[in-house]
Design a protein around this motif. Structure first.
Motif, PDB file in Angstrom:
ATOM      1  N   HIS A   1       3.117 116.957   8.388  1.00  0.00           N
ATOM      2  CA  HIS A   1       4.521 116.550   8.573  1.00  0.00           C
ATOM      3  C   HIS A   1       5.407 117.782   8.716  1.00  0.00           C
ATOM      4  N   ALA A   2       5.204 118.753   7.864  1.00  0.00           N
ATOM      5  CA  ALA A   2       5.987 119.995   7.942  1.00  0.00           C
ATOM      6  C   ALA A   2       5.748 120.687   9.285  1.00  0.00           C
TER       7      ALA A   2
ATOM      8  N   ALA B   1      -5.148 111.486  -2.693  1.00  0.00           N
ATOM      9  CA  ALA B   1      -4.555 112.803  -2.957  1.00  0.00           C
ATOM     10  C   ALA B   1      -4.846 113.764  -1.815  1.00  0.00           C
ATOM     11  N   ASP B   2      -6.085 113.768  -1.343  1.00  0.00           N
ATOM     12  CA  ASP B   2      -6.456 114.640  -0.229  1.00  0.00           C
ATOM     13  C   ASP B   2      -5.688 114.273   1.031  1.00  0.00           C
ATOM     14  N   THR B   3      -5.582 112.989   1.290  1.00  0.00           N
ATOM     15  CA  THR B   3      -4.864 112.527   2.479  1.00  0.00           C
ATOM     16  C   THR B   3      -3.385 112.857   2.384  1.00  0.00           C
ATOM     17  N   LEU B   4      -2.805 112.659   1.219  1.00  0.00           N
ATOM     18  CA  LEU B   4      -1.390 112.980   1.026  1.00  0.00           C
ATOM     19  C   LEU B   4      -1.132 114.464   1.259  1.00  0.00           C
ATOM     20  N   ARG B   5      -1.999 115.310   0.735  1.00  0.00           N
ATOM     21  CA  ARG B   5      -1.847 116.759   0.926  1.00  0.00           C
ATOM     22  C   ARG B   5      -1.935 117.115   2.418  1.00  0.00           C
TER      23      ARG B   5
END
Length: 138
Positions: free
Chosen positions: A89-90, A79-83
């Protein structure tokens, strides 16, 4: 490879490699005589660092990414990595648009500079347009 050989191979100053070692992001093995000994795996790590620096990430974020290589995969970690990755990415998309616009503007400037009819005020206007590309600056 010793530090001098590695630094030459990656086109980096040995002091930078020492700094990376102090941070814990690129820690080479040591010989019996306590000399640094870089490996192919260290070369891979250096390339990751170099690419992420080129992408504009600060060293503390690069350190976090590199630690993921040895971290256990868990729900919180994912979850932390995805965030983190989603936010980056943005940022990369924003930078991509900025550089695309900058490339167009510098192409226009290069073309205008090859003509003998370019005035000082026209050149000044083109240069000022560079400052207008970054909408984050007030």
């Amino acid at each position: 490879m010793n530090i001098k050989e590695f630094a030459e191979k990656v086109d980096c100053h040995p002091d930078t490699l020492r700094f990376y070692e102090k941070m814990g992001i690129l820690v080479p093995g040591r010989t019996d005589g306590n000399y640094r000994q870089y490996t192919v795996e260290d070369l891979t790590t250096y390339r990751i660092i170099h690419s992420l620096k080129r992408a504009g990430l600060p060293l503390d974020e690069i350190q976090d990414i590199l630690h993921l290589r040895s971290a256990n995969v868990c729900a919180t970690c994912c979850a932390d990595t995805l965030r983190f990755i989603t936010g980056k990415h943005a940022q990369f998309i924003d930078n991509q648009h900025f550089y695309a616009e900058l490339a167009v503007l510098t192409d226009q400037m290069a073309e205008a500079l090859t003509t003998s009819t370019l005035s000082k005020s026209e050149l000044d206007t083109m240069i000022e347009e560079i400052g207008e590309l970054d909408d984050q600056v007030v």
